[in-house]
Design an enzyme around this catalytic site. Structure first.
Site, PDB file in Angstrom:
ATOM      1  N   LYS A  55       0.595  -1.232  -0.094  1.00 37.17           N
ATOM      2  CA  LYS A  55       0.134   0.052   0.055  1.00 37.17           C
ATOM      3  C   LYS A  55       0.955   1.223  -0.003  1.00 37.17           C
ATOM      4  O   LYS A  55       1.757   1.312   0.786  1.00 37.17           O
ATOM      5  CB  LYS A  55      -0.918   0.041   1.173  1.00 37.17           C
ATOM      6  CG  LYS A  55      -2.010   1.069   1.321  1.00 37.17           C
ATOM      7  CD  LYS A  55      -3.166   0.702   2.089  1.00 37.17           C
ATOM      8  CE  LYS A  55      -4.269   1.766   1.959  1.00 37.17           C
ATOM      9  NZ  LYS A  55      -4.983   2.235   0.453  1.00 37.17           N
ATOM     10  N   ALA A  62       9.976   2.268  -1.876  1.00 39.71           N
ATOM     11  CA  ALA A  62       9.794   2.942  -3.184  1.00 39.71           C
ATOM     12  C   ALA A  62      10.997   4.072  -3.208  1.00 39.71           C
ATOM     13  O   ALA A  62      11.543   4.242  -4.194  1.00 39.71           O
ATOM     14  CB  ALA A  62       8.572   3.702  -3.253  1.00 39.71           C
ATOM     15  N   GLY A  83       6.786   1.171   5.234  1.00 41.53           N
ATOM     16  CA  GLY A  83       7.729   0.146   4.688  1.00 41.53           C
ATOM     17  C   GLY A  83       7.669   0.181   3.076  1.00 41.53           C
ATOM     18  O   GLY A  83       8.635   0.037   2.625  1.00 41.53           O
ATOM     19  N   CYS A  84       6.540   0.452   2.533  1.00 45.67           N
ATOM     20  CA  CYS A  84       6.288   0.857   1.085  1.00 45.67           C
ATOM     21  C   CYS A  84       6.895   2.003   0.760  1.00 45.67           C
ATOM     22  O   CYS A  84       7.504   2.040  -0.385  1.00 45.67           O
ATOM     23  CB  CYS A  84       4.722   0.509   0.914  1.00 45.67           C
ATOM     24  SG  CYS A  84       4.050  -1.027   1.346  1.00 45.67           S
ATOM     25  N   THR A  85       6.788   2.961   1.509  1.00 47.45           N
ATOM     26  CA  THR A  85       7.310   4.510   1.214  1.00 47.45           C
ATOM     27  C   THR A  85       9.102   4.103   1.137  1.00 47.45           C
ATOM     28  O   THR A  85       9.783   4.590   0.108  1.00 47.45           O
ATOM     29  CB  THR A  85       6.827   5.530   2.032  1.00 47.45           C
ATOM     30  OG1 THR A  85       5.725   5.630   2.128  1.00 47.45           O
ATOM     31  CG2 THR A  85       7.803   6.539   1.803  1.00 47.45           C
TER      32      THR A  85
END
Length: 153
Positions: free
Chosen positions: A40, A50, A45-47
């Site tokens: 998401k 990315a 974690g996803c930021t």
């Protein structure tokens, strides 16, 4: 279905973060692809993942690879995520998670949280590397190492 090293990726069509249609069959042959599936936008974690791909994006480009992030987030969410963190690569929206399923990316925590998998795909559409780990820490480096290895062959 579960893609493994040596398998050809399935054909797919999704919308990118600019609202353009992305057809995999029309893009194969251009570059090596690093496709990473993540849970998401805007989560810690996803930021982090990315931004890690962003910080090494020029190196991926120099090696002839394109980075593509895929999640079930909307086109609008991807656009905001890309703009907020100055992310230069392509994000694809998979709202029905059909492509996630075609790639065999499984969920975690009883299937509640979408999985985090990274694939390195050669110009012919063949999976050369697959990495599965809910932690975002190693995905970029493992993908970069594999792209370097492919370019050295």
């Amino acid at each position: 279905m579960k893609l493994e090293v040596g398998d050809r990726i399935p054909s797919f069509t999704l919308t990118d973060h600019h609202g353009n249609i992305f057809k995999s069959d029309l893009r194969l042959g251009e570059k090596i692809w690093v496709i990473y599936f993540y849970p998401k936008n805007f989560t810690p974690g996803c930021t982090k993942e990315a931004c890690s791909f962003r910080d090494h994006y020029k190196e991926f480009q120099r090696l002839g690879a394109e980075v593509i992030g895929i999640s079930s987030d909307s086109v609008e969410s991807h656009q905001k995520f890309s703009e907020k963190y100055d992310l230069p690569f392509t994000f694809l929206s998979d709202p029905t998670e059909d492509i996630r399923q075609k790639f065999g990316v499984k969920g975690h925590l009883l299937g509640i949280i979408p999985g985090r998998d990274t694939f390195v795909i050669d110009k012919d559409g063949i999976v050369q590397f697959k990495f599965h780990n809910l932690s975002s820490a190693e995905h970029m480096q493992k993908a970069l190492d594999k792209v370097k290895e492919l370019q050295a062959e």
